[in-house]
Design a protein around this motif. Structure first.
Motif, mmCIF file in Angstrom:
data_model
loop_
_atom_site.group_PDB
_atom_site.id
_atom_site.type_symbol
_atom_site.label_atom_id
_atom_site.label_comp_id
_atom_site.label_asym_id
_atom_site.label_seq_id
_atom_site.Cartn_x
_atom_site.Cartn_y
_atom_site.Cartn_z
ATOM 1 N N VAL A 124 0.947 -1.163 -0.217
ATOM 2 C CA VAL A 124 -0.254 -0.336 0.173
ATOM 3 C C VAL A 124 0.700 0.975 -0.066
ATOM 4 N N ARG A 164 -0.643 4.488 -0.385
ATOM 5 C CA ARG A 164 -1.502 5.904 -0.452
ATOM 6 C C ARG A 164 -1.829 5.998 1.239
ATOM 7 N N ASP A 224 -5.232 1.049 -1.915
ATOM 8 C CA ASP A 224 -4.832 2.239 -3.123
ATOM 9 C C ASP A 224 -5.906 2.542 -3.915
#
Length: 346
Positions: free
Chosen positions: A73, A75, A128
């Motif tokens: 991940v 974001r 995301d």
């Protein structure tokens, strides 16, 4: 973690302790701060959803804080306030590449394809792509109420229904979906006719801006009444309940070249309505489904909420504890209470 679990369809769920979830490499674990109790959860509990594998934790309308992040991940980070669509996309199929994650070929749904948010923690995949940042100005209970009913209504009214100022919208069923649709349509400048069998729900529909209401218990020809009120029929009509009667009434109440949007799930004995296809052909009607909303469309809705044009907090009927969600879930078929019930105590 504490969670609500059922081990057989239609059997009373129990409050139990279960292992905390671990994030997928592409996912996160969310500490659930609020989760809605939805009729879709009831459909799952009685066995209407083939994705559910027992034993099962329900719940798909959620908001909270990120508690753990998978290694892939990029974001998101721990502590951020988030919500999530009830349908998540895989990011790889043709529908996802076209921006239609709500009909992803490999979609996941917390509370259906895997354990859901009637728990202190829930795992969300493909973070995301599917997570939505929650503004500080929107509280968790309101955000949870958005998760299925409100966002489904937003897409049904704005994207699928293409409702515009001055048009007539008929809403059949004034539960969470229907009341949300009324608020959204009024904000778009439409005139709304609300149909239900409960006077308290029709009262709230008027308070939210419906210009006319019909109690279907008292009116023999609901579709005819809508056509009379609207001077020829609604431009757009939503079946927000998911029943043979409401589906057929919604189609029959349309003016020529009108649009019927099927939002309410049709399951069990209500699965196969006798669609008046002759009228569909002669009036050139559109029959459309609406299934959730993509994460990338939340921005338009959240902007309207922050600007005060939409006030979903008005639709939160009551807040309850996780343990109380057992009775709330089992009683969803009785259509008791007004507005959205949200679990806020874990």
């Amino acid at each position: 973690m504490k969670a609500i679990l059922y081990e057989a369809f239609s059997a009373p769920p129990k409050l139990v302790n279960l292992p905390d979830p671990v994030p997928e490499p592409h996912g996160v674990v969310i500490e659930v701060m609020a989760t809605g109790v939805c009729r879709s959860d009831w459909h799952g509990w009685v066995g209407h959803d083939s994705d559910i594998v027992l034993p099962h934790v329900p719940g798909h309308e959620l908001a909270g804080r990120i508690a753990a992040v998978g290694r892939e991940v990029t974001r998101w980070k721990v502590g951020e306030r988030v919500t999530v669509p009830f349908v998540g996309g895989c990011g790889h199929c043709p529908e996802c590449h076209a921006g239609h994650q709500q009909v992803c070929d490999n979609q996941f749904q917390p509370g259906f394809t895997h354990w859901g948010s009637f728990a202190e923690y829930v795992s969300i995949h493909r973070a995301d792509l599917n997570l939505v940042a929650l503004p500080e100005t929107i509280d968790f209970a309101t955000a949870a109420s958005l998760g299925c009913r409100f966002v489904t209504s937003f897409r049904a009214v704005i994207d699928q229904g293409r409702v515009s100022a001055g048009q007539w919208l008929a809403v059949h069923g004034c539960g969470g979906v229907g009341l949300s649709a009324i608020m959204i349509a009024v904000a778009a400048g439409a005139q709304v006719v609300a149909v239900d069998i409960a006077d308290d729900k029709l009262k709230l529909a008027r308070e939210l801006g419906a210009v006319a209401t019909i109690n279907a218990r008292d009116v023999a020809d609901v579709a005819g009444a809508v056509r009379e009120i609207t001077g020829g029929g609604a431009h757009v009509s939503l079946d927000a309940l998911g029943a043979v009667t409401t589906c057929v009434n919604s189609i029959n109440c349309l003016r020529k070249r009108g649009r019927h949007i099927q939002v309410g799930l049709m399951a069990g004995t209500e699965s196969f309505p006798p669609v008046p296809m002759g009228r569909v052909i002669s009036h050139e009607l559109e029959i459309l489904g609406s299934h959730g909303m993509q994460a990338h469309r939340y921005g338009a809705m959240l902007a309207m909420i922050e600007a005060g044009r939409l006030k979903p907090e008005l639709l939160v009927g009551r807040t309850i504890s996780l343990e109380d969600s057992i009775a709330a879930l089992m009683g969803m078929d009785r259509f008791e209470g007004v507005g959205v019930t949200v679990v806020t105590e874990f």
